[in-house]
Design a protein around this motif. Structure first.
Motif, mmCIF file in Angstrom:
data_model
loop_
_atom_site.group_PDB
_atom_site.id
_atom_site.type_symbol
_atom_site.label_atom_id
_atom_site.label_comp_id
_atom_site.label_asym_id
_atom_site.label_seq_id
_atom_site.Cartn_x
_atom_site.Cartn_y
_atom_site.Cartn_z
ATOM 1 N N LEU A 1 -23.660 -0.451 -10.037
ATOM 2 C CA LEU A 1 -22.283 0.026 -9.963
ATOM 3 C C LEU A 1 -22.185 1.268 -9.092
ATOM 4 O O LEU A 1 -21.292 1.388 -8.237
ATOM 5 C CB LEU A 1 -21.763 0.331 -11.369
ATOM 6 C CG LEU A 1 -20.367 0.958 -11.458
ATOM 7 C CD1 LEU A 1 -19.311 -0.047 -11.030
ATOM 8 C CD2 LEU A 1 -20.089 1.455 -12.876
ATOM 9 N N VAL A 2 -23.113 2.202 -9.288
ATOM 10 C CA VAL A 2 -23.118 3.445 -8.521
ATOM 11 C C VAL A 2 -23.324 3.161 -7.029
ATOM 12 O O VAL A 2 -22.602 3.688 -6.173
ATOM 13 C CB VAL A 2 -24.213 4.391 -9.050
ATOM 14 C CG1 VAL A 2 -24.429 5.553 -8.094
ATOM 15 C CG2 VAL A 2 -23.842 4.909 -10.436
ATOM 16 N N PHE A 3 -24.311 2.341 -6.716
ATOM 17 C CA PHE A 3 -24.606 2.047 -5.312
ATOM 18 C C PHE A 3 -23.406 1.402 -4.635
ATOM 19 O O PHE A 3 -22.996 1.817 -3.545
ATOM 20 C CB PHE A 3 -25.825 1.131 -5.190
ATOM 21 C CG PHE A 3 -26.189 0.812 -3.767
ATOM 22 C CD1 PHE A 3 -27.040 1.643 -3.054
ATOM 23 C CD2 PHE A 3 -25.662 -0.303 -3.114
ATOM 24 C CE1 PHE A 3 -27.366 1.370 -1.722
ATOM 25 C CE2 PHE A 3 -25.970 -0.587 -1.795
ATOM 26 C CZ PHE A 3 -26.835 0.259 -1.104
ATOM 27 N N HIS A 4 -22.859 0.387 -5.256
ATOM 28 C CA HIS A 4 -21.742 -0.327 -4.635
ATOM 29 C C HIS A 4 -20.533 0.590 -4.475
ATOM 30 O O HIS A 4 -19.864 0.579 -3.429
ATOM 31 C CB HIS A 4 -21.366 -1.557 -5.468
ATOM 32 C CG HIS A 4 -20.344 -2.429 -4.812
ATOM 33 N ND1 HIS A 4 -18.989 -2.243 -4.974
ATOM 34 C CD2 HIS A 4 -20.478 -3.496 -3.969
ATOM 35 C CE1 HIS A 4 -18.335 -3.145 -4.283
ATOM 36 N NE2 HIS A 4 -19.202 -3.914 -3.662
ATOM 37 N N SER A 5 -20.243 1.406 -5.488
ATOM 38 C CA SER A 5 -19.066 2.277 -5.437
ATOM 39 C C SER A 5 -19.201 3.322 -4.342
ATOM 40 O O SER A 5 -18.255 3.566 -3.572
ATOM 41 C CB SER A 5 -18.862 2.964 -6.794
ATOM 42 O OG SER A 5 -18.606 2.024 -7.808
ATOM 43 N N VAL A 6 -20.373 3.945 -4.235
ATOM 44 C CA VAL A 6 -20.571 4.989 -3.235
ATOM 45 C C VAL A 6 -20.667 4.394 -1.836
ATOM 46 O O VAL A 6 -20.122 4.939 -0.863
ATOM 47 C CB VAL A 6 -21.831 5.811 -3.559
ATOM 48 C CG1 VAL A 6 -22.130 6.822 -2.447
ATOM 49 C CG2 VAL A 6 -21.658 6.548 -4.893
ATOM 50 N N ALA A 7 -21.346 3.251 -1.697
ATOM 51 C CA ALA A 7 -21.533 2.646 -0.380
ATOM 52 C C ALA A 7 -20.235 2.113 0.206
ATOM 53 O O ALA A 7 -20.085 2.045 1.428
ATOM 54 C CB ALA A 7 -22.559 1.516 -0.466
ATOM 55 N N THR A 8 -19.287 1.738 -0.631
ATOM 56 C CA THR A 8 -18.051 1.125 -0.140
ATOM 57 C C THR A 8 -16.829 2.020 -0.300
ATOM 58 O O THR A 8 -15.720 1.602 0.037
ATOM 59 C CB THR A 8 -17.781 -0.208 -0.876
ATOM 60 O OG1 THR A 8 -17.621 0.043 -2.282
ATOM 61 C CG2 THR A 8 -18.918 -1.189 -0.665
ATOM 62 N N THR A 9 -17.004 3.236 -0.814
ATOM 63 C CA THR A 9 -15.851 4.080 -1.079
ATOM 64 C C THR A 9 -15.116 4.464 0.201
ATOM 65 O O THR A 9 -15.719 4.631 1.272
ATOM 66 C CB THR A 9 -16.273 5.371 -1.812
ATOM 67 O OG1 THR A 9 -15.099 6.143 -2.091
ATOM 68 C CG2 THR A 9 -17.222 6.213 -0.975
ATOM 69 N N SER A 10 -13.805 4.603 0.060
ATOM 70 C CA SER A 10 -12.982 5.051 1.185
ATOM 71 C C SER A 10 -12.775 6.565 1.161
ATOM 72 O O SER A 10 -12.096 7.105 2.039
ATOM 73 C CB SER A 10 -11.619 4.349 1.140
ATOM 74 O OG SER A 10 -10.942 4.649 -0.081
#
Length: 318
Positions: free
Chosen positions: A47-56
């Motif tokens: 969850l952390v990786f996906h959220s940070v990697a794709t955040t706007s």
């Protein structure tokens, strides 16, 4: 935004899944530790990786948000310490109050709540908040817990570097900075998203199981720390957000204030059990005292968070 809408769309789903966790614990006598390890070492890092990697969110917003979390924790620790000293609250309860007031349950409770209330921006903001707070928990939190009667060693502080979420944040930040983030629709990111999304209900089930397993005593003694956590903390969070220019992003500021108002986290209880549960007064240990505070703030947070979400969504605050 009506109170009914805020409750049914954001708070009720949280309570429902937590209730399922309580029911599961009552019927099957489920052990929470294996589930907790799965969440911490697999689902939450995804969850952390996906959220940070794709955040706007911009880099400036993220940096200001991190500063906001540090300021909030420091301010709440100072205010709670001052209030308890003025009221003559002895150790180890003073240290328990400081932990309770400054460390909200941003992870297992706050991330799902923020996502239900504010969508993707809520989840990403909560992830960044949780990661920053984790560093503070295992540094300042360990120090505060150890004042209550135990001794903290360097091994406790090293605990933060055993948490995969730290490396998930570092990896996500690295691929963003280098411009090599996997494509959002590719197999890797789709899998990461799937695993990360599964962490939301899993974390709520874990909270429900943990609340069911807690042993409760009289709750009257924890009204003071509960009021500080549920009413003073969001006001301090609002002050921090305004002082920092609402982080340059009003939706982020709204999520930040909401997260500051979430109940007491469960990690402070673990720290108290490890480092300050040796002192006891009036037949009540520090861990029992903090357990009651977690219980009271979790129940009382339902109307408080419902009202706060309605105010934040409507723009009445920020």
């Amino acid at each position: 935004m009506s109170l009914v809408s805020a409750f049914t769309s954001a708070v009720l789903p949280i309570l429902s899944v937590m209730g399922l966790g309580c029911l599961l614990a009552a019927v099957l006598d489920v052990e929470v530790e294996p589930l907790n390890r799965v969440a911490l070492y697999l689902f939450l890092p995804a969850l952390v990786f996906h959220s940070v990697a794709t955040t706007s969110l911009s880099g400036d917003t993220v940096a200001t948000l991190v500063a906001g979390v540090v300021l909030f924790v420091a301010a709440m620790m100072a205010l709670t310490e001052l209030a308890d000293r003025l009221l003559g609250v002895p150790e180890p309860y003073r240290s328990a109050d400081v932990l309770a007031g400054s460390l909200p349950n941003v992870g297992f409770y706050g991330i799902p709540l923020a996502e239900f209330a504010f969508g993707d921006i809520g989840r990403t903001t909560a992830v960044i908040y949780m990661t920053t707070q984790s560093f503070l928990m295992y540094t300042l939190g360990v120090y505060v817990a150890s004042r209550g009667g135990g001794e903290a060693g360097i091994g406790a502080i090293k605990e933060i570097f055993r948490l995969p979420l730290v490396y998930a944040v570092a990896a996500a930040a690295a691929v963003r900075l280098l411009g090599v983030a996997p494509p959002p629709g590719g197999t890797f990111m789709s899998t990461t998203s799937l695993v990360g999304d599964a962490s939301i209900p899993l974390m709520l089930v874990i909270v429900g199981i943990q609340l069911y397993g807690l042993e409760y005593a009289s709750v009257g003694r924890v009204i003071r720390p509960a009021v500080i956590k549920l009413f003073v903390a969001p006001l301090v969070g609002l002050g921090v957000a305004l002082a920092l220019g609402t982080f340059g992003d009003v939706p982020v500021a709204r999520v930040f204030v909401l997260l500051c108002a979430t109940p007491v986290a469960l990690i402070p209880l673990a720290l108290t059990l490890s480092y300050s549960d040796v002192a006891e007064r009036e037949g009540l240990s520090a861990s029992e005292y903090l357990t009651m505070t977690i219980f009271v703030t979790t129940l009382a947070s339902v109307p408080v968070l419902t009202l706060l979400i309605a105010l934040l969504r409507s723009g009445a605050l920020l």
